[in-house]
Design a protein around this motif. Structure first.
Motif, PDB file in Angstrom:
ATOM      1  N   ALA A   2     -26.944 -13.785  -5.867  1.00 35.50           N
ATOM      2  CA  ALA A   2     -25.944 -14.842  -5.919  1.00 35.50           C
ATOM      3  C   ALA A   2     -26.490 -16.154  -5.387  1.00 35.50           C
ATOM      4  O   ALA A   2     -26.270 -17.216  -5.959  1.00 35.50           O
ATOM      5  N   LEU A   3     -27.232 -16.101  -4.291  1.00 33.11           N
ATOM      6  CA  LEU A   3     -27.715 -17.323  -3.665  1.00 33.11           C
ATOM      7  C   LEU A   3     -28.958 -17.880  -4.334  1.00 33.11           C
ATOM      8  O   LEU A   3     -29.107 -19.082  -4.493  1.00 33.11           O
ATOM      9  N   ALA A   4     -29.880 -16.982  -4.687  1.00 36.95           N
ATOM     10  CA  ALA A   4     -31.172 -17.448  -5.178  1.00 36.95           C
ATOM     11  C   ALA A   4     -31.228 -17.638  -6.680  1.00 36.95           C
ATOM     12  O   ALA A   4     -31.926 -18.507  -7.167  1.00 36.95           O
ATOM     13  N   LEU A   5     -30.519 -16.806  -7.401  1.00 43.87           N
ATOM     14  CA  LEU A   5     -30.682 -16.845  -8.850  1.00 43.87           C
ATOM     15  C   LEU A   5     -29.408 -17.138  -9.611  1.00 43.87           C
ATOM     16  O   LEU A   5     -29.444 -17.560 -10.750  1.00 43.87           O
TER      17      LEU A   5
ATOM     18  N   LYS B 268     -34.782 -23.460  -5.749  1.00 44.65           N
ATOM     19  CA  LYS B 268     -35.436 -24.660  -6.254  1.00 44.65           C
ATOM     20  C   LYS B 268     -36.380 -24.338  -7.407  1.00 44.65           C
ATOM     21  O   LYS B 268     -36.468 -25.087  -8.385  1.00 44.65           O
ATOM     22  N   MET B 269     -37.101 -23.229  -7.290  1.00 49.86           N
ATOM     23  CA  MET B 269     -38.008 -22.840  -8.367  1.00 49.86           C
ATOM     24  C   MET B 269     -37.239 -22.569  -9.648  1.00 49.86           C
ATOM     25  O   MET B 269     -37.634 -23.004 -10.735  1.00 49.86           O
ATOM     26  N   LYS B 270     -36.137 -21.849  -9.521  1.00 47.58           N
ATOM     27  CA  LYS B 270     -35.345 -21.528 -10.706  1.00 47.58           C
ATOM     28  C   LYS B 270     -34.735 -22.780 -11.319  1.00 47.58           C
ATOM     29  O   LYS B 270     -34.802 -22.994 -12.526  1.00 47.58           O
ATOM     30  N   ASP B 271     -34.150 -23.641 -10.483  1.00 42.51           N
ATOM     31  CA  ASP B 271     -33.485 -24.844 -10.989  1.00 42.51           C
ATOM     32  C   ASP B 271     -34.462 -25.806 -11.651  1.00 42.51           C
ATOM     33  O   ASP B 271     -34.118 -26.492 -12.610  1.00 42.51           O
ATOM     34  N   ASN B 272     -35.690 -25.885 -11.115  1.00 47.22           N
ATOM     35  CA  ASN B 272     -36.686 -26.818 -11.643  1.00 47.22           C
ATOM     36  C   ASN B 272     -37.642 -26.168 -12.643  1.00 47.22           C
ATOM     37  O   ASN B 272     -38.564 -26.828 -13.133  1.00 47.22           O
TER      38      ASN B 272
ATOM     39  N   SER C 271     -44.422 -18.590  -4.135  1.00 51.18           N
ATOM     40  CA  SER C 271     -44.261 -18.554  -5.588  1.00 51.18           C
ATOM     41  C   SER C 271     -43.087 -17.672  -5.943  1.00 51.18           C
ATOM     42  O   SER C 271     -42.590 -16.894  -5.116  1.00 51.18           O
ATOM     43  N   ILE C 272     -42.637 -17.776  -7.194  1.00 50.75           N
ATOM     44  CA  ILE C 272     -41.476 -17.005  -7.633  1.00 50.75           C
ATOM     45  C   ILE C 272     -41.746 -15.511  -7.526  1.00 50.75           C
ATOM     46  O   ILE C 272     -40.834 -14.721  -7.282  1.00 50.75           O
ATOM     47  N   ARG C 273     -43.002 -15.113  -7.660  1.00 51.54           N
ATOM     48  CA  ARG C 273     -43.316 -13.686  -7.573  1.00 51.54           C
ATOM     49  C   ARG C 273     -43.174 -13.147  -6.155  1.00 51.54           C
ATOM     50  O   ARG C 273     -43.022 -11.940  -5.952  1.00 51.54           O
ATOM     51  N   ASP C 274     -43.188 -14.038  -5.147  1.00 55.23           N
ATOM     52  CA  ASP C 274     -43.052 -13.585  -3.764  1.00 55.23           C
ATOM     53  C   ASP C 274     -41.656 -13.057  -3.453  1.00 55.23           C
ATOM     54  O   ASP C 274     -41.443 -12.439  -2.400  1.00 55.23           O
ATOM     55  N   ILE C 275     -40.710 -13.304  -4.353  1.00 53.69           N
ATOM     56  CA  ILE C 275     -39.361 -12.787  -4.148  1.00 53.69           C
ATOM     57  C   ILE C 275     -39.366 -11.262  -4.071  1.00 53.69           C
ATOM     58  O   ILE C 275     -38.468 -10.637  -3.509  1.00 53.69           O
TER      59      ILE C 275
END
Length: 455
Positions: free
Chosen positions: A153-156, A320-324, A344-348
């Protein structure tokens, strides 16, 4: 050199060009900006572009083992994760199960699936199904019930169908663990990676929804990063370089003329690795010796670089990564943006696999995240250590860093404070070596390139 037949009908080549999408306009603007800022002699650029135009795609080394792994579109997500993990790869072409014996590649392939797409789908599905988590399953996985849902919910954000339910934290973790095993190149299969969660990987994925019934083709369109657009073995490497740079494709499939089967697979990383091996050749050394500023690098101005402060929440970094629509961020401190790390996005994935991180994810800062990863994983160097260069760094040294460290970006810093003033990606590096001749892709694909990218 004309583009040989790959199943493209003649009427498509004669069709009226479709109105360009914002994506194509962005590609044009990006490439025009690069060309206008280069300080290389025009004659050198023309010679190099012509040289790449004479090199056939068939000369590029084949994938390991000589055979491209494919995944059927009707395969369930669990089977896709299993295939990627067992073959120790991060992406694969998706074959259309309804294509039959068609020799048209557009009918045979649906696109390309990779771990990043699966992870995004898993997380968003988890957010929607958080209400269905069972306390016993969450406890077995070592995290609190609803944690993944809150993360999604928060990140994606929530974008999938609300009907998705029943997913467990263990299933999420197991899916991502399989991706980490392949990403590390350890040759471990998904069940071994999932042992960290105390769950049997295949048992979890095959018995829990939505893994049990969701197919690869059902999520492919929503989570794909680029269209499936191959080149022929007798096409030029210039076409590949343009697709990977100007047109933002991460990988380019290769097919035999008149045949629908993928014969090879060329990525941005593979091209930069190949450029690194050209060291010592006159044409490469001539360009590689130039400071990056002579090539217009970094192409993005310092106030356009998206950053994250070390004391901000890690969830804000992923948002921020997702939005940009970017794959990584420099971690900075203070008003002068001194670089102290990289995410990086993979660090999620680490949020899903580390109970200590999960238990405190609502208050977890970027610095706390990096510090924890550095102390608990073998991948600390890739997670926390930012790769940097300066405005007077030679392009050759930048290429060497990108190739040797297997990273996708390097940050440009300036001054004693190591202030972030730019970023250089694999795409940017490839763009330094070429320009697009007039009507280049019209001669190769008719209007296929623009039609496919407009979709």
């Amino acid at each position: 050199m004309p583009y040989k037949d790959t199943g493209i009908p003649e009427d498509m080549a004669q069709a009226q060009e479709a109105k360009e999408s914002p994506q194509l306009l962005s590609c044009d603007a990006y490439f025009e900006n690069i060309q206008s800022r280069k300080k290389l002699p025009r004659s050198l650029q023309e010679s190099l572009t012509a040289a790449f135009a004479r090199i056939p795609v068939s000369s590029f080394p084949e994938v390991l083992g000589g055979k491209v792994v494919e995944i059927r579109g009707d395969a369930i997500i669990a089977e896709a994760v299993k295939t990627l993990s067992l073959c120790n790869i991060l992406s694969a072409p998706v074959r259309n199960p309804d294509a039959g014996t068609s020799l048209d590649w557009r009918e045979r392939y649906l696109g390309i699936i990779d771990y990043s797409a699966i992870i995004l789908w898993v997380l968003e599905s988890a957010q929607l199904a958080a209400v269905a988590f069972s306390a016993s399953t969450a406890t077995a996985a070592g995290v609190s019930a609803g944690a993944v849902g809150a993360l999604g919910a928060l990140a994606l954000g929530a974008t999938g169908p609300a009907a998705v339910a029943g997913i467990t934290v263990a299933a999420v973790g197991a899916a991502v663990a399989g991706g980490m095993a392949a990403d590390r190149g350890m040759g471990k299969d998904a069940p071994t990676a999932a042992d960290h969660l105390g769950e049997e990987f295949y048992k979890v994925l095959f018995q829990e929804e939505p893994f049990k019934s969701t197919t690869v083709q059902s999520i492919l369109k929503s989570y794909r990063s680029a269209p499936f657009l191959p080149v022929a073995t007798d096409s030029s490497m210039l076409s590949v370089l343009l697709l990977l740079s100007k047109y933002r494709m991460r990988n380019v499939p290769v097919i035999e003329p008149g045949q629908p089967f993928v014969k090879n697979y060329i990525t941005q990383s593979a091209i930069v690795q190949g450029l690194e091996r050209c060291k010592g050749r006159d044409w490469f050394d001539c360009i590689a010796a130039h400071p990056i500023s002579d090539l217009g690098l970094p192409f993005m101005s310092h106030n356009e670089v998206v950053t994250i402060q070390s004391n901000e929440l890690i969830l804000e970094a992923f948002k921020k990564m997702k939005d940009n629509k970017i794959g990584g961020l420099p971690v900075v401190e203070g008003p002068r943006k001194k670089i102290v790390g990289n995410v990086s996005i993979r660090d999620i994935r680490f949020l899903l696999l580390n109970p200590d991180l999960f238990s405190n994810f609502r208050q977890l800062t970027v610095m706390d995240f990096m510090t924890t990863i550095a102390s608990t994983t073998e991948e600390a160097g890739n997670v926390i250590q930012p790769m940097t260069c300066h405005l007077n760094s030679a392009l050759g040294s930048v290429i060497h860093t990108l190739a040797a460290k297997s990273v996708h970006r390097i940050y440009v810093v300036a001054g004693q404070e190591d202030e972030v003033v730019g970023v250089i990606t694999l795409r940017d590096v490839i763009s330094c070596f070429i320009f697009e001749p007039p009507n280049h892709f019209d001669n190769y694909f008719g209007f296929t390139v623009k039609e496919m990218l407009n979709k």
